[in-house]
Design a protein around this motif. Sequence first.
Motif, PDB file in Angstrom:
ATOM      1  N   ARG A 145       5.674   6.224   6.528  1.00  0.00           N
ATOM      2  CA  ARG A 145       5.543   5.405   5.317  1.00  0.00           C
ATOM      3  C   ARG A 145       6.579   4.302   5.399  1.00  0.00           C
ATOM      4  NH1 ARG A 145       3.845   5.861  -0.164  1.00  0.00           N
ATOM      5  NH2 ARG A 145       3.051   7.929   0.279  1.00  0.00           N
ATOM      6  N   MET A 146       6.118   3.089   5.221  1.00  0.00           N
ATOM      7  CA  MET A 146       7.033   1.955   5.129  1.00  0.00           C
ATOM      8  C   MET A 146       7.126   1.601   3.648  1.00  0.00           C
ATOM      9  SD  MET A 146       6.123  -0.198   8.620  1.00  0.00           S
ATOM     10  CE  MET A 146       5.260  -1.428   7.721  1.00  0.00           C
ATOM     11  N   ARG A 147       8.309   1.740   3.106  1.00  0.00           N
ATOM     12  CA  ARG A 147       8.506   1.586   1.670  1.00  0.00           C
ATOM     13  C   ARG A 147       8.684   0.115   1.279  1.00  0.00           C
ATOM     14  NH1 ARG A 147       8.760   6.122  -0.488  1.00  0.00           N
ATOM     15  NH2 ARG A 147       9.899   5.707  -2.379  1.00  0.00           N
ATOM     16  N   SER A 148       7.984  -0.240   0.211  1.00  0.00           N
ATOM     17  CA  SER A 148       8.146  -1.546  -0.438  1.00  0.00           C
ATOM     18  C   SER A 148       8.021  -2.720   0.526  1.00  0.00           C
ATOM     19  CB  SER A 148       9.507  -1.606  -1.162  1.00  0.00           C
ATOM     20  OG  SER A 148       9.582  -0.579  -2.120  1.00  0.00           O
ATOM     21  N   GLY A 150       5.217  -4.547   0.797  1.00  0.00           N
ATOM     22  CA  GLY A 150       4.306  -5.519   0.207  1.00  0.00           C
ATOM     23  C   GLY A 150       4.592  -5.686  -1.268  1.00  0.00           C
ATOM     24  N   ARG A 151       4.164  -6.814  -1.788  1.00  0.00           N
ATOM     25  CA  ARG A 151       4.313  -7.052  -3.222  1.00  0.00           C
ATOM     26  C   ARG A 151       3.042  -7.734  -3.708  1.00  0.00           C
ATOM     27  NH1 ARG A 151       7.742  -6.357  -7.244  1.00  0.00           N
ATOM     28  NH2 ARG A 151       7.802  -7.931  -8.881  1.00  0.00           N
ATOM     29  N   LYS A 152       2.412  -7.088  -4.670  1.00  0.00           N
ATOM     30  CA  LYS A 152       1.142  -7.584  -5.198  1.00  0.00           C
ATOM     31  C   LYS A 152       1.004  -7.077  -6.629  1.00  0.00           C
ATOM     32  CE  LYS A 152      -3.719  -7.833  -3.734  1.00  0.00           C
ATOM     33  NZ  LYS A 152      -4.702  -7.339  -2.758  1.00  0.00           N
ATOM     34  N   PHE A 153       0.424  -7.879  -7.480  1.00  0.00           N
ATOM     35  CA  PHE A 153       0.230  -7.525  -8.889  1.00  0.00           C
ATOM     36  C   PHE A 153       1.555  -7.154  -9.572  1.00  0.00           C
ATOM     37  CE2 PHE A 153      -3.962  -5.967  -7.020  1.00  0.00           C
ATOM     38  CZ  PHE A 153      -4.607  -7.170  -7.262  1.00  0.00           C
ATOM     39  N   GLY A 154       2.641  -7.819  -9.146  1.00  0.00           N
ATOM     40  CA  GLY A 154       3.928  -7.620  -9.787  1.00  0.00           C
ATOM     41  C   GLY A 154       4.627  -6.316  -9.445  1.00  0.00           C
ATOM     42  N   ARG A 155       4.211  -5.665  -8.371  1.00  0.00           N
ATOM     43  CA  ARG A 155       4.887  -4.415  -8.001  1.00  0.00           C
ATOM     44  C   ARG A 155       5.036  -4.297  -6.493  1.00  0.00           C
ATOM     45  NH1 ARG A 155       0.203   0.133  -8.843  1.00  0.00           N
ATOM     46  NH2 ARG A 155      -0.963  -0.845  -7.253  1.00  0.00           N
ATOM     47  N   TRP A 156       6.016  -3.485  -6.098  1.00  0.00           N
ATOM     48  CA  TRP A 156       6.262  -3.212  -4.688  1.00  0.00           C
ATOM     49  C   TRP A 156       5.265  -2.186  -4.197  1.00  0.00           C
ATOM     50  CZ3 TRP A 156       9.076  -6.439  -2.125  1.00  0.00           C
ATOM     51  CH2 TRP A 156      10.097  -7.137  -2.769  1.00  0.00           C
ATOM     52  N   LEU A 157       4.813  -2.374  -2.952  1.00  0.00           N
ATOM     53  CA  LEU A 157       3.806  -1.483  -2.377  1.00  0.00           C
ATOM     54  C   LEU A 157       4.273  -0.940  -1.039  1.00  0.00           C
ATOM     55  CD1 LEU A 157       0.716  -3.755  -3.054  1.00  0.00           C
ATOM     56  CD2 LEU A 157       1.393  -1.730  -4.361  1.00  0.00           C
ATOM     57  N   ASP A 158       3.965   0.333  -0.826  1.00  0.00           N
ATOM     58  CA  ASP A 158       4.237   0.985   0.451  1.00  0.00           C
ATOM     59  C   ASP A 158       3.014   0.837   1.349  1.00  0.00           C
ATOM     60  OD1 ASP A 158       6.504   1.881  -0.859  1.00  0.00           O
ATOM     61  OD2 ASP A 158       5.893   3.993  -0.883  1.00  0.00           O
ATOM     62  N   SER A 159       3.217   1.039   2.636  1.00  0.00           N
ATOM     63  CA  SER A 159       2.120   1.213   3.591  1.00  0.00           C
ATOM     64  C   SER A 159       2.276   2.602   4.184  1.00  0.00           C
ATOM     65  CB  SER A 159       2.173   0.188   4.728  1.00  0.00           C
ATOM     66  OG  SER A 159       1.681  -1.056   4.301  1.00  0.00           O
ATOM     67  N   VAL A 160       1.200   3.369   4.152  1.00  0.00           N
ATOM     68  CA  VAL A 160       1.184   4.701   4.734  1.00  0.00           C
ATOM     69  C   VAL A 160       0.497   4.607   6.088  1.00  0.00           C
ATOM     70  CG1 VAL A 160       0.183   7.018   4.517  1.00  0.00           C
ATOM     71  CG2 VAL A 160       1.210   5.902   2.520  1.00  0.00           C
ATOM     72  N   TYR A 161       1.108   5.218   7.088  1.00  0.00           N
ATOM     73  CA  TYR A 161       0.529   5.258   8.430  1.00  0.00           C
ATOM     74  C   TYR A 161      -0.034   6.653   8.686  1.00  0.00           C
ATOM     75  CZ  TYR A 161       2.357   0.756   9.966  1.00  0.00           C
ATOM     76  OH  TYR A 161       2.597  -0.598  10.113  1.00  0.00           O
TER      77      TYR A 161
END
Length: 179
Positions: A145-148, A150-161
Amino acid sequence: MTHPPTIKPASEGDAAQIAGIYAHHVRNGTASFDTEPRSIEATIAKIAECDAHGWPFLVCADGDTILGYAYATQFRDRPAYGLACEDSIYVHPDHVGKGVGKLLLSALVDAAEAFGFRQMLAVIGGGEPASVALHASLGFEHVGRMRSVGRKFGRWLDSVYMQRALGAGDSQPPSKEPA
């Protein structure tokens, strides 16, 4: 659905519907970190790129209606990555949760293995729970998991591998090393 859904290679004629499905997910979800939808022309180019390399780009169709699509591309562009692919899968919003994703991803795994890929990775934007569950149901394992990132819709997003072996995976060398 009026017919049993079929899985077939994507064609240029499918590009408008594919672009429409992707646009919905770009505008309404976090699975894609794109903020602007891909044009029909860019979709045609993506189909052509996959065709040129022999990589699978599939659609699930009910007659002339595209219910979803999935494709696999080399994970990274450097030669040593030549046996690893990343999947992309999107389902029309009216058909989410109806088995279209599982049908598509299962067919994509088979097609990517037939191409000669040995590993498939899923990079799941926003850590979307439905996508994580879909991939897990077909044997993908959580590998990171790469934390934060991405940022979209006003929030931080993780990417899960997530990852799964295809065919012999890494249990034996390929018949031909990547160039």
